[in-house]
Design a protein around this motif. Structure first.
Motif, PDB file in Angstrom:
ATOM      1  N   LYS A   1      94.686  35.551  14.651  1.00  0.00           N
ATOM      2  CA  LYS A   1      93.597  35.626  13.738  1.00  0.00           C
ATOM      3  C   LYS A   1      93.683  37.248  13.376  1.00  0.00           C
ATOM      4  CE  LYS A   1      88.727  35.296  13.148  1.00  0.00           C
ATOM      5  NZ  LYS A   1      87.451  34.841  13.729  1.00  0.00           N
ATOM      6  N   TYR A   2      93.904  37.300  12.146  1.00  0.00           N
ATOM      7  CA  TYR A   2      93.977  38.883  11.534  1.00  0.00           C
ATOM      8  C   TYR A   2      92.880  39.051  10.648  1.00  0.00           C
ATOM      9  CZ  TYR A   2      95.294  43.132   9.513  1.00  0.00           C
ATOM     10  OH  TYR A   2      95.447  44.702   9.085  1.00  0.00           O
ATOM     11  N   ARG A   3      91.928  39.990  10.626  1.00  0.00           N
ATOM     12  CA  ARG A   3      90.885  40.603   9.920  1.00  0.00           C
ATOM     13  C   ARG A   3      91.209  41.765   9.304  1.00  0.00           C
ATOM     14  NH1 ARG A   3      85.916  38.088   9.365  1.00  0.00           N
ATOM     15  NH2 ARG A   3      85.223  40.235   9.038  1.00  0.00           N
ATOM     16  N   HIS A   4      91.867  41.743   7.886  1.00  0.00           N
ATOM     17  CA  HIS A   4      92.131  42.882   7.156  1.00  0.00           C
ATOM     18  C   HIS A   4      90.971  43.910   7.186  1.00  0.00           C
ATOM     19  CE1 HIS A   4      94.739  45.190   4.479  1.00  0.00           C
ATOM     20  NE2 HIS A   4      93.864  45.206   3.698  1.00  0.00           N
TER      21      HIS A   4
ATOM     22  N   GLU B   1      88.706  44.749   8.800  1.00  0.00           N
ATOM     23  CA  GLU B   1      88.441  45.444  10.087  1.00  0.00           C
ATOM     24  C   GLU B   1      89.888  46.077  10.599  1.00  0.00           C
ATOM     25  OE1 GLU B   1      86.194  43.001  12.842  1.00  0.00           O
ATOM     26  OE2 GLU B   1      84.748  42.597  11.323  1.00  0.00           O
ATOM     27  N   GLY B   2      90.898  45.412  10.219  1.00  0.00           N
ATOM     28  CA  GLY B   2      92.213  45.764  10.758  1.00  0.00           C
ATOM     29  C   GLY B   2      92.352  45.346  12.238  1.00  0.00           C
ATOM     30  N   LYS B   3      91.686  44.080  12.620  1.00  0.00           N
ATOM     31  CA  LYS B   3      91.930  43.813  14.052  1.00  0.00           C
ATOM     32  C   LYS B   3      92.786  42.486  14.064  1.00  0.00           C
ATOM     33  CE  LYS B   3      87.887  45.904  15.673  1.00  0.00           C
ATOM     34  NZ  LYS B   3      87.162  46.099  16.760  1.00  0.00           N
ATOM     35  N   LEU B   4      93.439  42.447  15.149  1.00  0.00           N
ATOM     36  CA  LEU B   4      94.302  41.242  15.410  1.00  0.00           C
ATOM     37  C   LEU B   4      93.802  40.483  16.596  1.00  0.00           C
ATOM     38  CD1 LEU B   4      96.832  39.244  14.764  1.00  0.00           C
ATOM     39  CD2 LEU B   4      98.023  41.150  16.225  1.00  0.00           C
ATOM     40  N   VAL B   5      93.376  39.094  16.676  1.00  0.00           N
ATOM     41  CA  VAL B   5      92.921  38.658  17.757  1.00  0.00           C
ATOM     42  C   VAL B   5      93.811  37.244  18.061  1.00  0.00           C
ATOM     43  CG1 VAL B   5      91.131  37.189  18.956  1.00  0.00           C
ATOM     44  CG2 VAL B   5      90.603  39.211  17.348  1.00  0.00           C
ATOM     45  N   LEU B   6      94.470  37.666  19.376  1.00  0.00           N
ATOM     46  CA  LEU B   6      95.185  36.551  19.529  1.00  0.00           C
ATOM     47  C   LEU B   6      94.544  35.419  20.792  1.00  0.00           C
ATOM     48  CD1 LEU B   6      98.637  38.471  20.326  1.00  0.00           C
ATOM     49  CD2 LEU B   6      97.915  37.381  18.441  1.00  0.00           C
ATOM     50  N   LYS B   7      94.809  34.088  20.572  1.00  0.00           N
ATOM     51  CA  LYS B   7      93.987  33.193  21.403  1.00  0.00           C
ATOM     52  C   LYS B   7      94.909  32.081  21.933  1.00  0.00           C
ATOM     53  CE  LYS B   7      91.013  30.026  20.089  1.00  0.00           C
ATOM     54  NZ  LYS B   7      89.643  29.647  19.636  1.00  0.00           N
ATOM     55  N   VAL B   8      94.718  32.113  23.448  1.00  0.00           N
ATOM     56  CA  VAL B   8      95.739  30.860  23.935  1.00  0.00           C
ATOM     57  C   VAL B   8      94.661  30.038  24.601  1.00  0.00           C
ATOM     58  CG1 VAL B   8      97.533  30.328  25.534  1.00  0.00           C
ATOM     59  CG2 VAL B   8      97.719  32.328  23.867  1.00  0.00           C
TER      60      VAL B   8
ATOM     61  N   CYS C   1      90.390  29.632  28.240  1.00  0.00           N
ATOM     62  CA  CYS C   1      90.457  30.577  27.013  1.00  0.00           C
ATOM     63  C   CYS C   1      90.976  31.694  27.143  1.00  0.00           C
ATOM     64  CB  CYS C   1      89.291  30.108  26.021  1.00  0.00           C
ATOM     65  SG  CYS C   1      89.709  30.987  24.539  1.00  0.00           S
ATOM     66  N   LEU C   2      92.013  32.429  26.692  1.00  0.00           N
ATOM     67  CA  LEU C   2      92.429  33.707  26.986  1.00  0.00           C
ATOM     68  C   LEU C   2      92.331  34.327  25.495  1.00  0.00           C
ATOM     69  CD1 LEU C   2      95.280  33.070  29.247  1.00  0.00           C
ATOM     70  CD2 LEU C   2      93.176  33.836  30.011  1.00  0.00           C
ATOM     71  N   LYS C   3      92.044  35.614  25.253  1.00  0.00           N
ATOM     72  CA  LYS C   3      92.063  36.235  24.278  1.00  0.00           C
ATOM     73  C   LYS C   3      92.604  37.859  24.489  1.00  0.00           C
ATOM     74  CE  LYS C   3      88.672  34.115  21.111  1.00  0.00           C
ATOM     75  NZ  LYS C   3      87.480  34.548  20.301  1.00  0.00           N
ATOM     76  N   PHE C   4      93.069  38.361  23.180  1.00  0.00           N
ATOM     77  CA  PHE C   4      93.771  39.634  23.343  1.00  0.00           C
ATOM     78  C   PHE C   4      93.285  40.244  21.906  1.00  0.00           C
ATOM     79  CE2 PHE C   4      96.715  42.795  22.544  1.00  0.00           C
ATOM     80  CZ  PHE C   4      96.433  43.911  23.668  1.00  0.00           C
ATOM     81  N   LYS C   5      92.559  41.268  22.030  1.00  0.00           N
ATOM     82  CA  LYS C   5      92.249  41.964  20.751  1.00  0.00           C
ATOM     83  C   LYS C   5      92.916  43.223  20.682  1.00  0.00           C
ATOM     84  CE  LYS C   5      87.727  42.390  20.079  1.00  0.00           C
ATOM     85  NZ  LYS C   5      86.297  42.487  19.900  1.00  0.00           N
ATOM     86  N   THR C   6      93.205  43.587  19.464  1.00  0.00           N
ATOM     87  CA  THR C   6      93.800  44.877  19.392  1.00  0.00           C
ATOM     88  C   THR C   6      93.630  45.259  17.899  1.00  0.00           C
ATOM     89  OG1 THR C   6      95.577  46.358  19.369  1.00  0.00           O
ATOM     90  CG2 THR C   6      96.079  44.173  18.578  1.00  0.00           C
ATOM     91  N   ASP C   7      93.677  46.845  17.468  1.00  0.00           N
ATOM     92  CA  ASP C   7      93.592  47.264  16.314  1.00  0.00           C
ATOM     93  C   ASP C   7      94.919  48.141  16.043  1.00  0.00           C
ATOM     94  OD1 ASP C   7      92.909  48.947  18.009  1.00  0.00           O
ATOM     95  OD2 ASP C   7      90.973  49.703  16.908  1.00  0.00           O
ATOM     96  N   GLN C   8      95.857  48.202  16.887  1.00  0.00           N
ATOM     97  CA  GLN C   8      96.930  48.940  16.955  1.00  0.00           C
ATOM     98  C   GLN C   8      98.046  48.463  16.257  1.00  0.00           C
ATOM     99  OE1 GLN C   8      96.752  52.121  18.074  1.00  0.00           O
ATOM    100  NE2 GLN C   8      94.606  51.912  18.451  1.00  0.00           N
TER     101      GLN C   8
END
Length: 103
Positions: free
Chosen positions: A30-33, A35-42, A48-55
């Motif tokens: 999931k990418y929110r333009h 906010e410039g954030k990318l969230v990966l979910k498995v 439920c595992l999530k990883f959030k980044t803005d890099q």
């Protein structure tokens, strides 16, 4: 939901989750333009595992994770993921095309 801080831990736990129940595991990006954030979910509906980044540099890491999941989904959950290299492998295959003589 668990946000994992370390990329390596997220990849390792995601692969373990997939290998535990490949038919029920989902991988969502999931990418929110704005906010410039990318969230990966498995998830497998139990964990439920999530990883959030803005890099922006994490996009290459995400591409490698995509390749790992593609390999796991197509070749089976027992595949050795250490041989999945990603873009370099695709570039080598592209370079091989067109070599040789036409007949």
């Amino acid at each position: 939901m668990v946000y994992v801080d370390s990329w390596e831990e997220f990849v390792e736990r995601s692969v373990q989750l997939f290998r535990g129940d490949p038919n029920a595991t989902r991988y969502v990006m999931k990418y929110r333009h704005c906010e410039g954030k990318l969230v990966l979910k498995v998830t497998d509906d139990r964990e439920c595992l999530k990883f959030k980044t803005d890099q922006a540099q994490d996009a290459k890491k995400m591409e490698k994770l995509n390749n790992i999941f593609f390999a796991l989904m197509t070749r089976g959950p027992d595949v050795d993921i250490s041989e999945v290299s990603g873009k370099e492998q695709a570039e080598q295959q592209q370079a091989k095309k067109g070599r040789g003589r036409r007949q």
